[in-house]
Enzyme design. Structure first.
Site, short mmCIF file in Angstrom:
data_model
loop_
_atom_site.label_atom_id
_atom_site.label_comp_id
_atom_site.label_asym_id
_atom_site.label_seq_id
_atom_site.Cartn_x
_atom_site.Cartn_y
_atom_site.Cartn_z
CE LYS A 122 -4.39 -1.06 1.92
NZ LYS A 122 -4.37 -2.72 2.28
CD GLU A 125 -12.31 5.79 1.94
OE1 GLU A 125 -11.25 6.08 1.86
OE2 GLU A 125 -11.10 4.81 1.19
CB SER A 178 -0.24 -7.69 -1.42
OG SER A 178 -1.22 -8.78 -0.33
C1 PLP Z 1 -5.11 -3.64 1.67
C2 PLP Z 1 -4.45 -5.08 1.12
C3 PLP Z 1 -4.72 -6.03 0.74
C4 PLP Z 1 -5.54 -5.37 -0.46
O1 PLP Z 1 -5.99 -4.63 -1.40
P1 PLP Z 1 -5.54 -4.68 -3.17
O2 PLP Z 1 -6.43 -3.21 -3.25
O3 PLP Z 1 -7.16 -5.33 -3.89
O4 PLP Z 1 -4.33 -4.57 -3.12
C5 PLP Z 1 -4.21 -6.98 0.31
N1 PLP Z 1 -2.76 -7.38 0.83
C6 PLP Z 1 -2.65 -6.23 1.71
C7 PLP Z 1 -1.18 -6.81 2.37
C8 PLP Z 1 -3.35 -5.39 1.83
O5 PLP Z 1 -2.90 -4.82 3.20
#
Ligand code: PLP
Length: 405
Positions: A101, A123, A388
């Site tokens: 993020k 938000e 992610s």
């Molecule tokens: C917020 C988050 C997501 C989901 O958000 P996307 O916009 O779909 O990428 C996925 N993995 C992690 C670790 C997150 O914090």
């Protein structure tokens, strides 16, 4: 490379079009006073963000502050267990603050600074986006207002503490159910009153134009790095790539590096407890076309056509729609969207931890679980997973709800 009607050699020049459409999806379905604000951001994006000064500053920040490039790791023990498929992960868990993020939050906040804005607002639901944006605001010396439902503030105490330590102002929203939806409404209302001095920073590839494009572009660093690193490591491209899809930002940034390659692309949605409405958040798999939060996409609707209640064990994935570009790539079948349920996700969470020494976020565990199934189907070849985020934020919850598996 052509895919049906779409020529991916020129894809990024044509998608989105100048009104923010990917085919029929996207656009900006917002009141007039917000239209001016979005036009101002679009204009700034195409001038400021394309200047070498901005690009070089963002590159330096990525390297010196975020710790990029993040590596790719080969999953030797997991691959060994699954037979002849080689699995790799792109390590966004090692990006500063522990997830992808920050890639778009640093871009958005740097744009705010170049536009002369004093404040960023957003938000947050589970608090992940709020923490990333509070981090970026602290770095650039911007004020930061994060709108959060009272119920979520109670549930997410560690993230609330993080935001406050970073100097953000956490604004409690007590209307209605006091969760994410009310927080979105309150944040947009505040933005409409005050858009001369601040910029609204959306947390995924969702919302009105230009955000789906802009957040994708800021996240594309993940795909660009991953493609180059994978070629460098193996001399080839992966046969398949996999990412989890909530709003879709980590997936879109990662996929964008491979759209024009002969690579099979998989987006994984949360099946939660099952396929009944309310038990999952698999919007692309089970949803239909509709407008919410200022954009046209594929969404899950209740009997009145409003956004349906959704559920996932991963709080970052429980959103009733996904970005318009995903809806487009879904319809043209460039990306295959599929689902993984809570139970298989938790298994994958423990498997990756035990076999590889990497505790993944529950969101990312969806992608790992899917890749493990895909490996069995493929029999041989290679899969690159976008990890992610890291799972530190999820440990207490997993132990309490599932125990040690
Ligand atoms: C917020 C988050 C997501 C989901 O958000 P996307 O916009 O779909 O990428 C996925 N993995 C992690 C670790 C997150 O914090």
């Amino acid at each position: 490379m052509k895919y049906g009607e779409i020529d991916f050699d020129t894809y990024f020049k044509n998608y989105p079009d100048k009104n923010g459409y990917f085919g029929k999806y996207g656009g900006a379905y917002i009141p007039d006073e917000l239209k001016n604000a979005m036009d101002e951001i679009t204009e700034a994006y195409f001038t400021i963000c394309k200047s070498s000064k901005f690009i070089n500053e963002l590159r330096r920040i990525r390297k010196e502050f975020q710790g990029r490039p993040t590596p790719i790791s080969y999953l030797e023990r997991l691959s060994g267990k699954l037979g002849h498929v080689q699995l790799y992960v792109k390590r966004e868990d090692l990006n500063h603050t522990g997830a992808h993020k920050l890639n778009h939050c640093m871009g958005e906040a740097l744009l705010a600074k170049y536009m002369g804005k004093k404040k960023v607002i957003a938000e947050t639901g589970a608090g992940q986006h709020g923490v990333a944006l509070a981090t970026a605001a602290a770095y650039f010396g911007l004020e930061c207002d994060i709108y959060m439902g009272a119920v979520d503030i109670k549930k997410q105490a560690p993230n609330v503490a993080r935001m406050k330590i970073l100097g953000a102002n956490v604004v409690e929203v007590t209307d209605g159910l006091a969760t994410l939806k009310e927080a979105v409404d309150a944040a947009f209302a505040a933005y409409s009153r005050d858009y001369k001095d601040c910029i609204y920073c959306i947390g995924s590839v969702v919302g009105p134009h230009p955000f789906p494009m802009m957040v994708r572009d800021f996240q594309s660093v993940v795909g660009i790095e991953a493609r180059e690193q994978f070629l460098d490591m193996t001399g080839e491209l992966p046969d398949a790539i996999v990412a989890c899809v909530g709003g879709g930002s980590n997936a879109m940034g990662f996929f964008s590096g491979f759209l024009n390659d002969p690579v099979d692309i998989y987006g994984v949605e949360p099946l939660g407890r099952g396929s009944a409405l309310g038990d999952h958040a698999a919007s692309l798999t089970y949803g239909s076309e509709g407008i919410m939060h200022g954009f046209n996409s594929i969404m899950l609707k209740d009997e009145n056509g409003d956004p349906a209640p959704v559920y996932s064990v991963a709080s970052g994935l429980d959103y009733p729609s996904s970005g318009p570009e995903h809806a487009f790539l879904h319809d043209i079948e460039r990306v295959k969207y599929d689902v993984v349920n809570d139970d298989d996700t938790i298994d994958a969470f423990f498997t990756l931890s035990r076999l590889e020494g990497i505790i993944p976020a529950i969101e990312s565990s969806h992608a790992v679980a899917y890749a493990m199934k895909l490996a069995e189907k493929m029999g041989r070849g290679s899969i690159l997973i976008n990890l992610s985020g890291r799972g530190d934020k999820d440990m207490d919850y997993v132990i309490e709800k599932y125990g040690i598996r």
